[in-house]
Each structure stands twice: as C-alpha cells, then as structure tokens.
Design a protein around this motif. Structure first.
Motif, PDB file in Angstrom:
ATOM      1  N   ARG A 215       0.909  -1.301   0.321  1.00 58.72           N
ATOM      2  CA  ARG A 215       0.090  -0.065  -0.207  1.00 58.72           C
ATOM      3  C   ARG A 215       0.598   0.933   0.306  1.00 58.72           C
ATOM      4  O   ARG A 215       2.019   0.751   0.430  1.00 58.72           O
ATOM      5  N   ASP A 220      -0.253   0.574   6.003  1.00 64.25           N
ATOM      6  CA  ASP A 220      -1.057  -0.670   5.110  1.00 64.25           C
ATOM      7  C   ASP A 220      -2.558   1.143   4.700  1.00 64.25           C
ATOM      8  O   ASP A 220      -3.032   0.156   4.194  1.00 64.25           O
ATOM      9  N   GLU A 221      -2.249   2.345   4.476  1.00 64.30           N
ATOM     10  CA  GLU A 221      -3.520   2.638   3.956  1.00 64.30           C
ATOM     11  C   GLU A 221      -3.058   2.791   2.501  1.00 64.30           C
ATOM     12  O   GLU A 221      -2.034   2.970   2.009  1.00 64.30           O
TER      13      GLU A 221
END
Ligand code: AMP
Ligand code: GLY
Length: 423
Positions: A215, A220-221
């Motif tokens: 990401r 993990d955005e």
C-alpha cells in the motif's frame, strides 16, 4: 562473459549490480536500463517489449547470458525466441510463464494438484459473474485472468462494489484482453510472505524470504502500488513453514507442471498468505520480485551468475547458496502522486552522500540522466537498501540515507519493517 539484463526498474539495477560482482563477467548491458545501471554497465535503448530487437542485439554482441526482469517479456515468449537462436537466457519459456500470465491456468493447476489456495470460481460471462456477486458474502477478491501491470487484483468489501469491478473488467474492458475472463475468490486473512526459488524442472532451491509493503501510505493505507518497501528475511517464516511449503506447494506444483508437459526453468516467486490454517498461494510470479530483489540480493553471498547458470543447465543440486544473516530493509522513494498521476524530470540531489553511508546500497528505478544530471522518470524512483544486525539498525541506516536525498514531491513510507522492529 557478456551479460544482458532486460528491464529498467530497481529490480534490474539490483540484478545488474549483483551479476557485475561475478569474476565471470566482463561487460554488462541493460535494456533499456536507468541512470543507475549506466554506472555499472552500458544502457541499450531497446524497450523490454521489443523482443526481436533484443534477440538481434544479443546475437550481434555475443551475449553469454540474458536475464529477464519483467513478466510481460516472459509472457510474450522472449525465452523461446532466444533459445531458438541458441542464446543462453534465464527465465521460463512462454508456456511455463502462463503460471503468472494466466491466473486461471494457475488456479486450475493448483486445483488439480490440491495445492492450498483461496477457494475460487472462474467466469467468462459478465452476467454469471454479476449474478454470483449478488449471492456471495463480501469481502471477495476479483482478479483479471491476464497481466494488468500489477493492478488486476481488487478486494471488494461490498456486493455493489464487487459488481462495479466485474463491470469495469468484463464490460468496460479496463484491462483489455486480460480481463476477458476473471476469478472471484475468497478473501484470505493472515500475513503475506514472498518466497523466491530457483527452479529447474523438478529441482528447486530456495533463496531468502522477504515481505513486501504494497500500500502507498503508512499503516497499510492508501491505494495498492507495485511495492513501497521490503524486508528480508520475513518474520513469519521458519523451518516448519518451509517444510510445509516444500510438501504442499512446491513438490505438487513441479510434478503438475511436468505432467502437463511444461518445463519451468527460472525464478519462481509464489506470493503466499500465512493463515491460521496454514500456507495459501495467492499467486505465482515467474520472475524476481520488485522491491523484494533489492532486499534479497544485498544479502546473497554466493555468485549469482553461477546460480543462474546452474538453474539453466539443470545443476541446482550442486549449487552453493549462502546468505548474510543480517536483515535488509528496502525503502522506495516515489514521485509525488504515485501510484496515480505524477510529474517527472525532477532533479535528484544527495545520491553520493547517501551512498557513502555504511551498509547502504542505492538502486535506481525511475531515473535517467539528462544534461549530466540525474532526474526522476518514473513512479518508483529509487530503492534504498541498508543491512543491519537487527531490523532496527537496518531501518535506521536506510532512513539516514533517505535524509540525504532530495527531489521535488518525493514521498516514501516511514514504517517499512516497523512492525518487525517492535516484535
Ligand atoms: P496477486 O497479484 O494475486 O498477488 O494479488 C496482489 C495482492 O492482492 C496480494 O499481494 C494480496 O495483498 C492481495 N490478494 C490477492 N489474493 C488475495 C486473497 N485471496 N485474499 C486476500 N488478499 C489477496
Ligand atoms: N513485489 C511484488 C511483485 O514483484 O510482484
């Protein structure tokens, strides 16, 4: 020997750098390469998709070994073309490369050989796929069958979202021919691991494990990317997992390929999910990972040319493969906006200072030389790798090097391997 590396990313710079260390290598060419590969060899301005031009170059220049980076050249049959001319090349032929180029082919093989993977259904009609989306419990993972520049896998968290993805792939053809057939599969939970193995028919040898960070943003955005960083070795791997991997994945897979009349020779990189009920295959890649390679190769102590030759010549049993026990952390510096629209042509400063720091290696990806200066020319610009006795030390060294480097719009994740450092 003269070597040709095909491709232009950080993976190819890392391959060229490691191959150039070999005493067997006299000259190294990279097609088309980047500003980094130019420092260790000669760039040749042939794109990786111009297969017949590459064959001609290799023949005219008596290249002793060609190493392929990107998947589309393999899927296009570059290995078959080189072999027909008696040229030595590392990578699977077109038929064996279907393992990556067709997710449906890979699923069918896994199903026939009872290799653990997500439960899946295959569709070639959008109506049937849309009906299925209305029945199935989200989340589901929707995959275009063919190669789609790493963008063909979408996790849909709601039925309507799943239906939109199906429409875009099968009716609006956003991935062209690659989305004519699709897979809809169960969404697995767990942690991912990238495994690289040299494969020659039914023989294989493992390289080091790694973990990618797909990401765009910290925690993990954000959207999926080609990979924003990596760490090697993976923290979710041990000898028990390796045994499970050999028994339930590699051996049945290689038997299955032989039974189908396919001879795989090259690098096989299964993407795995480590779940509470064991390993599951997410996908098979038929080439080195990017950015995994930039973390794995700086740890490799053995001669890469000898290993690739042993793979091609079916002598893997005798090969010595030794890895540095230290950890490697790789952080990608990307252009502002990546993976969406971004600007190019931004001058890059501070590369020499960064490279002079201890245990740091700088691999170029989207860079080129323009009027004597190195400027950005792609989404992923640089891969900064550092080795350390601990994950924390490797991270500190990588981020210290990054503080030396500047270009307009530069963005990177600050949490590569952070979870491992706290474990
Ligand atoms: P692939 O190209 O098939 O590896 O998919 C790209 C990424 O999508 C993987 O690295 C995973 O992060 C995710 N992915 C693929 N298949 C699944 C699945 N069945 N369940 C959960 N995540 C998946
Ligand atoms: N880093 C994932 C890949 O190379 O496919």
């Amino acid at each position: 020997m003269k070597i040709l590396v095909v491709g232009s990313g950080g993976r190819e710079h890392a391959l060229a750098w490691k191959l150039a260390e070999s005493p067997e290598v006299d000259r190294i060419f990279c097609a088309p390469g980047n500003a980094g590969t130019e420092e260790i060899g000669e760039n040749v301005s042939i794109p990786a998709t111009e297969l017949s031009k590459l064959v001609r170059f290799a023949k005219e220049n008596r290249i002793g070994l060609t190493v392929i980076g990107p998947d589309d050249a393999l899927a296009g049959g570059i290995v078959d073309l080189f072999e027909a001319e008696g040229l030595r090349i590392f990578g699977p032929n077109q038929k064996a490369a279907q393992l990556e180029a067709s997710k449906i082919f890979a699923k069918e093989l896994m199903s026939a050989e009872k290799i653990p993977t997500a439960e899946a259904r295959t569709f070639s009609s959008s109506k049937e796929a849309l009906d299925y989306c209305s029945e199935v419990m989200p989340p589901v993972v929707i995959k275009a069958d063919g190669l789609a520049l790493g963008k063909g896998v979408i996790i849909a968290h709601a039925r309507e979202n799943a239906r939109q993805v199906v429409r875009s792939m099968m009716e609006e053809h956003v991935f062209g021919e690659a989305g004519r057939r699709i897979i809809i599969e169960e969404c697995l939970r767990g942690s991912e691991c990238s495994v690289h193995a040299l494969v020659s028919g039914e023989a294989f040898r493992m390289l080091a494990t790694a973990r990618d960070h797909k990401r765009a943003l910290d925690g993990d955005e954000g959207p999926n990317t080609g990979g924003m960083g990596a760490v090697s070795p993976a923290d979710n791997w041990n000898t028990e997992r390796e045994r499970e991997f050999d028994d339930s994945i590699m051996q049945p897979l290689l038997h299955g390929l032989t039974r189908s009349g396919l001879m795989f020779r090259g690098l096989l990189f299964p993407g795995l999910m480590v779940t509470s009920s064991g390993l599951r295959v997410l996908e098979f890649n038929c080439r080195f990972g990017d950015p995994e390679t930039q973390a794995i190769l700086p740890r490799l102590k053995s001669d890469l040319v000898s290993l690739l030759m042993a793979t091609i010549e079916g002598r893997l049993e005798d090969a010595t493969i030794e890895f540095d026990s230290r950890t490697a952390v790789t952080v990608i510096l990307a252009s502002g906006g990546y993976p969406r629209k971004y600007d190019a042509g931004k001058p890059i400063e501070g590369l020499e200072n960064a490279a002079s720091l201890p245990e740091v290696r700088i691999f170029h990806a989207g860079t080129k030389r323009q009027d004597g200066k190195i400027v950005t020319s792609g989404g992923r610009v640089l891969a900064i790798t550092a080795l350390g006795e601990s994950v924390t030390e490797a991270r500190e060294r990588a981020y210290a090097a990054i503080r030396q480097i500047h270009f307009e719009g530069c963005h990177f994740r600050r949490d590569i391997a952070l979870r491992l450092a706290h474990a």
